[in-house]
Design a protein around this motif. Structure first.
Motif, mmCIF file in Angstrom:
data_model
loop_
_atom_site.group_PDB
_atom_site.id
_atom_site.type_symbol
_atom_site.label_atom_id
_atom_site.label_comp_id
_atom_site.label_asym_id
_atom_site.label_seq_id
_atom_site.Cartn_x
_atom_site.Cartn_y
_atom_site.Cartn_z
ATOM 1 N N LEU A 106 0.903 -1.071 -0.116
ATOM 2 C CA LEU A 106 0.082 -0.092 -0.020
ATOM 3 C C LEU A 106 0.895 1.259 0.173
ATOM 4 C CD1 LEU A 106 -2.690 -0.934 2.360
ATOM 5 C CD2 LEU A 106 -2.986 -0.645 -0.161
ATOM 6 N N ARG A 107 2.036 1.298 0.813
ATOM 7 C CA ARG A 107 2.879 2.499 0.819
ATOM 8 C C ARG A 107 3.489 2.716 -0.787
ATOM 9 N NH1 ARG A 107 6.807 2.552 5.801
ATOM 10 N NH2 ARG A 107 5.532 2.058 7.467
ATOM 11 N N ASN A 108 3.750 1.505 -1.448
ATOM 12 C CA ASN A 108 4.160 1.600 -2.787
ATOM 13 C C ASN A 108 3.017 2.206 -3.908
ATOM 14 O OD1 ASN A 108 6.823 0.967 -2.025
ATOM 15 N ND2 ASN A 108 6.373 -1.273 -2.576
ATOM 16 N N ILE A 129 18.638 0.239 4.264
ATOM 17 C CA ILE A 129 18.562 -0.465 2.755
ATOM 18 C C ILE A 129 18.089 0.612 1.712
ATOM 19 C CG2 ILE A 129 17.419 -2.052 1.426
ATOM 20 C CD1 ILE A 129 17.806 -3.987 4.182
ATOM 21 N N LEU A 130 16.914 1.232 2.068
ATOM 22 C CA LEU A 130 16.080 2.205 1.071
ATOM 23 C C LEU A 130 17.185 3.473 0.686
ATOM 24 C CD1 LEU A 130 12.707 2.070 2.643
ATOM 25 C CD2 LEU A 130 13.342 1.199 0.323
ATOM 26 N N THR A 131 18.007 3.867 1.980
ATOM 27 C CA THR A 131 18.696 4.868 1.654
ATOM 28 C C THR A 131 20.021 4.528 0.859
ATOM 29 O OG1 THR A 131 18.046 5.915 3.977
ATOM 30 C CG2 THR A 131 20.005 6.862 2.864
ATOM 31 N N LEU A 132 20.375 3.463 1.033
ATOM 32 C CA LEU A 132 21.526 2.917 0.193
ATOM 33 C C LEU A 132 21.185 2.787 -1.028
ATOM 34 C CD1 LEU A 132 23.101 0.495 2.799
ATOM 35 C CD2 LEU A 132 24.281 2.559 1.755
ATOM 36 N N SER A 133 19.855 2.240 -1.315
ATOM 37 C CA SER A 133 19.291 2.068 -2.660
ATOM 38 C C SER A 133 19.129 3.489 -3.580
ATOM 39 C CB SER A 133 18.101 1.471 -2.639
ATOM 40 O OG SER A 133 18.141 0.081 -2.182
ATOM 41 N N ASN A 180 12.118 7.966 1.203
ATOM 42 C CA ASN A 180 13.059 7.270 -0.072
ATOM 43 C C ASN A 180 12.406 6.527 -0.905
ATOM 44 O OD1 ASN A 180 15.539 7.782 1.428
ATOM 45 N ND2 ASN A 180 15.352 6.114 3.065
ATOM 46 N N ARG A 181 11.255 5.876 -0.683
ATOM 47 C CA ARG A 181 10.292 5.330 -1.725
ATOM 48 C C ARG A 181 10.017 6.072 -2.931
ATOM 49 N NH1 ARG A 181 9.079 0.141 0.270
ATOM 50 N NH2 ARG A 181 9.264 -0.070 2.267
ATOM 51 N N ILE A 182 9.749 7.498 -2.557
ATOM 52 C CA ILE A 182 9.227 8.267 -3.460
ATOM 53 C C ILE A 182 10.613 8.665 -4.387
ATOM 54 C CG2 ILE A 182 8.804 10.785 -3.754
ATOM 55 C CD1 ILE A 182 7.222 10.565 -1.238
ATOM 56 N N PRO A 203 10.646 8.120 11.305
ATOM 57 C CA PRO A 203 11.188 6.740 10.397
ATOM 58 C C PRO A 203 9.979 6.602 9.636
ATOM 59 C CG PRO A 203 11.410 6.446 13.081
ATOM 60 C CD PRO A 203 10.693 8.006 12.813
ATOM 61 N N VAL A 204 8.702 6.361 9.588
ATOM 62 C CA VAL A 204 7.919 6.224 8.726
ATOM 63 C C VAL A 204 7.956 7.347 7.480
ATOM 64 C CG1 VAL A 204 5.381 6.174 8.136
ATOM 65 C CG2 VAL A 204 6.185 5.328 10.221
#
Length: 235
Positions: free
Chosen positions: A49-51, A173-177, A107-109, A100-101
């Motif tokens: 859902l976040r995605n 992980i998301l930040t490194l990505s 990061n996903r954005i 954190p959320v």
């Protein structure tokens, strides 16, 4: 009806509406406010859902950001940074106090936007390539320096924590990505400096982040740099 309780077909319909009516400012404005309300609440839904929320926001970005879109939403990143409460990562050299959320969403954005405008995996039309290049140029001029700070500071915060929870590992992980994805087209000096590289290398020491860190470092080294610069980086 809240987004998590909304049937999947309705969520998909919103995505389709934005895609079909990308030049309809009234529809874009309506969907934009809907998504911003969801981000304001920092919906702690599952990853799927976040995605979906982020995918919809990315479509709005693509049709409103930058001069090529008439600067309809030229403060996109500033607004998102404030809304998601990740602004403390810009304002303090000692990271802390951020959501954190919020950084997860942020990061996903960033990752979805990069996939939309810079991913070389997809074959795109010449017109799309031209638009994507304009969007990247605008980001380089206006926002990338802020994004780079927001990526590095949570890594500093996570690495200084003695116990890495699954949530903190996911942030790392998301930040490194993000860093690995953007390094191919942004100013390398925003990331490649002794302090930042030392922070990134630190995540090789943790099993939960080792793979993401390795991928990030591969992308950094793959950046079109002079051989001596690559040796200096590895040193």
């Amino acid at each position: 009806m809240s987004w998590p309780s909304m049937p999947g077909c309705q969520r998909q319909a919103l995505n389709d509406i934005v895609g079909i009516n990308s030049t309809n400012s009234n529809i874009i404005s309506f969907v934009k406010q809907t998504v911003l309300d969801l981000l304001r609440k920092k919906v702690e839904s599952n990853v799927h859902l976040r995605n979906k929320i982020v995918d919809l926001l990315t479509k709005i970005f693509y049709n409103t950001y930058g001069e090529i879109n008439g600067n309809q939403w030229d403060t996109f990143f500033q607004d998102i940074i404030t809304l998601l409460n990740v602004q403390p990562l810009l304002e303090s050299s000692t990271p802390g106090g951020y959501s954190p959320v919020g950084i997860d969403y942020f990061n996903r954005i960033c990752l979805f936007i990069n996939s939309e405008i810079a991913d070389q995996t997809y074959v795109r039309s010449k017109a799309t390539q031209v638009k994507n290049n304009y969007l990247k140029d605008t980001m380089r001029m206006q926002d990338i320096s802020s994004l780079a700070v927001i990526w590095i500071n949570p890594l500093k915060s996570v690495i200084s924590t003695t116990q890495h929870s699954s949530e903190l590992s996911e942030i790392a992980i998301l930040t490194l990505s993000c860093i690995g994805s953007y390094i191919l087209w942004i100013d390398v000096n925003l990331i490649i400096n002794p302090e930042c590289i030392a922070v990134i290398f630190s995540f090789l020491d943790f099993s939960g982040t080792k793979i993401a860190c390795s991928k990030c470092l591969v992308e950094i080294i793959s950046k079109k740099m002079k051989p001596l610069e690559n040796f200096a980086l590895l040193g």
